[in-house]
Design a protein around this motif. Sequence first.
Motif, PDB file in Angstrom:
ATOM      1  N   ALA A 138       0.867  -1.201   0.363  1.00  0.00           N
ATOM      2  CA  ALA A 138      -0.713   0.245  -0.210  1.00  0.00           C
ATOM      3  C   ALA A 138       0.740   0.921  -0.079  1.00  0.00           C
ATOM      4  CB  ALA A 138      -0.783   0.224   1.088  1.00  0.00           C
ATOM      5  N   TRP A 139       0.415   2.767  -0.755  1.00  0.00           N
ATOM      6  CA  TRP A 139       1.253   3.542  -1.101  1.00  0.00           C
ATOM      7  C   TRP A 139      -0.166   4.795  -1.025  1.00  0.00           C
ATOM      8  CZ3 TRP A 139      -0.024   6.605  -4.483  1.00  0.00           C
ATOM      9  CH2 TRP A 139      -0.915   6.282  -5.690  1.00  0.00           C
ATOM     10  N   ASN A 140      -0.427   5.165  -0.821  1.00  0.00           N
ATOM     11  CA  ASN A 140      -2.345   6.424  -0.664  1.00  0.00           C
ATOM     12  C   ASN A 140      -2.239   6.826   0.460  1.00  0.00           C
ATOM     13  OD1 ASN A 140      -3.763   8.150  -1.923  1.00  0.00           O
ATOM     14  ND2 ASN A 140      -4.213   7.001  -4.298  1.00  0.00           N
ATOM     15  N   ASP A 141      -1.521   7.425   0.587  1.00  0.00           N
ATOM     16  CA  ASP A 141      -1.530   7.883   2.038  1.00  0.00           C
ATOM     17  C   ASP A 141      -3.180   9.081   2.470  1.00  0.00           C
ATOM     18  OD1 ASP A 141       0.094   9.797   0.246  1.00  0.00           O
ATOM     19  OD2 ASP A 141       0.528  10.625   2.823  1.00  0.00           O
ATOM     20  N   ASP A 142      -3.363   9.467   1.284  1.00  0.00           N
ATOM     21  CA  ASP A 142      -4.433  10.339   1.143  1.00  0.00           C
ATOM     22  C   ASP A 142      -6.031   8.801   1.538  1.00  0.00           C
ATOM     23  OD1 ASP A 142      -5.992  12.795   0.134  1.00  0.00           O
ATOM     24  OD2 ASP A 142      -6.191  12.127  -2.233  1.00  0.00           O
ATOM     25  N   GLU A 143      -5.867   8.030   0.210  1.00  0.00           N
ATOM     26  CA  GLU A 143      -6.732   7.421   0.557  1.00  0.00           C
ATOM     27  C   GLU A 143      -7.364   6.712   2.332  1.00  0.00           C
ATOM     28  OE1 GLU A 143      -7.082   5.115  -3.348  1.00  0.00           O
ATOM     29  OE2 GLU A 143      -6.535   4.198  -2.557  1.00  0.00           O
ATOM     30  N   HIS A 144      -5.509   6.398   2.337  1.00  0.00           N
ATOM     31  CA  HIS A 144      -5.733   5.394   4.114  1.00  0.00           C
ATOM     32  C   HIS A 144      -6.890   7.331   4.604  1.00  0.00           C
ATOM     33  CE1 HIS A 144      -3.292   3.752   2.319  1.00  0.00           C
ATOM     34  NE2 HIS A 144      -3.751   1.652   3.649  1.00  0.00           N
ATOM     35  N   ALA A 145      -6.319   8.343   4.810  1.00  0.00           N
ATOM     36  CA  ALA A 145      -6.967   9.325   5.325  1.00  0.00           C
ATOM     37  C   ALA A 145      -8.134   9.452   5.309  1.00  0.00           C
ATOM     38  CB  ALA A 145      -6.368  10.150   5.319  1.00  0.00           C
ATOM     39  N   GLY A 146      -8.674   9.488   4.249  1.00  0.00           N
ATOM     40  CA  GLY A 146     -10.078  10.036   3.692  1.00  0.00           C
ATOM     41  C   GLY A 146     -11.187   8.633   4.038  1.00  0.00           C
ATOM     42  N   TYR A 147     -11.063   7.532   4.325  1.00  0.00           N
ATOM     43  CA  TYR A 147     -11.372   6.282   4.241  1.00  0.00           C
ATOM     44  C   TYR A 147     -11.640   6.287   6.201  1.00  0.00           C
ATOM     45  CZ  TYR A 147     -13.690   4.835   0.013  1.00  0.00           C
ATOM     46  OH  TYR A 147     -14.737   5.265  -0.441  1.00  0.00           O
ATOM     47  N   GLY A 148     -10.009   6.220   6.764  1.00  0.00           N
ATOM     48  CA  GLY A 148     -10.262   6.625   8.066  1.00  0.00           C
ATOM     49  C   GLY A 148      -9.328   5.029   8.204  1.00  0.00           C
ATOM     50  N   PHE A 149      -8.192   4.870   7.289  1.00  0.00           N
ATOM     51  CA  PHE A 149      -7.980   4.293   7.740  1.00  0.00           C
ATOM     52  C   PHE A 149      -6.209   4.576   8.606  1.00  0.00           C
ATOM     53  CE2 PHE A 149      -9.927   1.204   4.060  1.00  0.00           C
ATOM     54  CZ  PHE A 149     -10.291   0.793   4.907  1.00  0.00           C
ATOM     55  N   ASP A 150      -5.586   3.487   9.186  1.00  0.00           N
ATOM     56  CA  ASP A 150      -4.439   3.723  10.023  1.00  0.00           C
ATOM     57  C   ASP A 150      -3.301   3.604   8.138  1.00  0.00           C
ATOM     58  OD1 ASP A 150      -4.911   4.374  12.341  1.00  0.00           O
ATOM     59  OD2 ASP A 150      -4.748   1.671  12.904  1.00  0.00           O
ATOM     60  N   PHE A 151      -1.724   4.807   8.041  1.00  0.00           N
ATOM     61  CA  PHE A 151      -1.377   4.288   7.615  1.00  0.00           C
ATOM     62  C   PHE A 151       0.122   4.133   7.871  1.00  0.00           C
ATOM     63  CE2 PHE A 151       1.611   5.941   3.958  1.00  0.00           C
ATOM     64  CZ  PHE A 151       1.246   5.197   3.020  1.00  0.00           C
ATOM     65  N   PRO A 152       0.438   2.729   8.151  1.00  0.00           N
ATOM     66  CA  PRO A 152       1.412   2.827   9.305  1.00  0.00           C
ATOM     67  C   PRO A 152       3.124   3.400   8.286  1.00  0.00           C
ATOM     68  CG  PRO A 152       0.791   1.068   8.771  1.00  0.00           C
ATOM     69  CD  PRO A 152      -0.312   1.780   7.991  1.00  0.00           C
ATOM     70  N   THR A 153       4.557   3.456   8.697  1.00  0.00           N
ATOM     71  CA  THR A 153       5.821   3.384   7.921  1.00  0.00           C
ATOM     72  C   THR A 153       5.628   2.391   6.922  1.00  0.00           C
ATOM     73  OG1 THR A 153       7.104   1.954   9.574  1.00  0.00           O
ATOM     74  CG2 THR A 153       6.311   4.356  10.428  1.00  0.00           C
ATOM     75  N   VAL A 154       6.464   2.434   6.481  1.00  0.00           N
ATOM     76  CA  VAL A 154       6.830   1.814   5.245  1.00  0.00           C
ATOM     77  C   VAL A 154       7.282   0.382   6.326  1.00  0.00           C
ATOM     78  CG1 VAL A 154       8.266   0.649   3.183  1.00  0.00           C
ATOM     79  CG2 VAL A 154       7.500   3.226   3.961  1.00  0.00           C
TER      80      VAL A 154
END
Length: 172
Positions: free
Chosen positions: A121-137
């Motif tokens: 996974a790479w798209n931080d914007d869609e993670h934020a938009g859907y409320g998913f955590d976006f962990p470190t690489v």
Amino acid sequence: MAAAPPVTRLGLQIPNFTFPGVADADLFETIAGIATTAEAHGFDSLWVMDHLYQIEMVGPKDDPMLEAYTLLAALAARTKHIGLGTMVTGVTYRNPALLAKIVTTLDVISAGRAILGIGAAWNDDEHAGYGFDFPTVKERMDRLEEALQIIRAMFTEPGPSFAGVPLQSLAL
């Protein structure tokens, strides 16, 4: 003597669900037409993106983006031979055991044509938009490695089990 399998295989990716003059109500029929035409003309596989928004290198964020596995299951009912997969499923969007169940269901619906494409996974914007955590690489790569172990076990073992590392211990 049986014919040798083809060396070259052709896959078609449908990265965009925006078609001039096609209303939302007609969108699936348009995509199904593309899939059946690809199958009829010798394509071996059909791929869709597992994104929640359209990615900016393809089109505006508010362009239509259908949920990948629902779409692939519907296309499985309209096609007979073409492989069906995602390019690619982000490991952060679904629990690995649930993902294995989803792909197994697609495989049953399609009579063995499901292909799992999975990445970190790479798209931080869609993670934020859907409320998913976006962990470190690092954590996403660790999750990918663990997900592959879980999914492989679920695909190959009659009663799989897995003792993973608690996610809080993966933090840097």
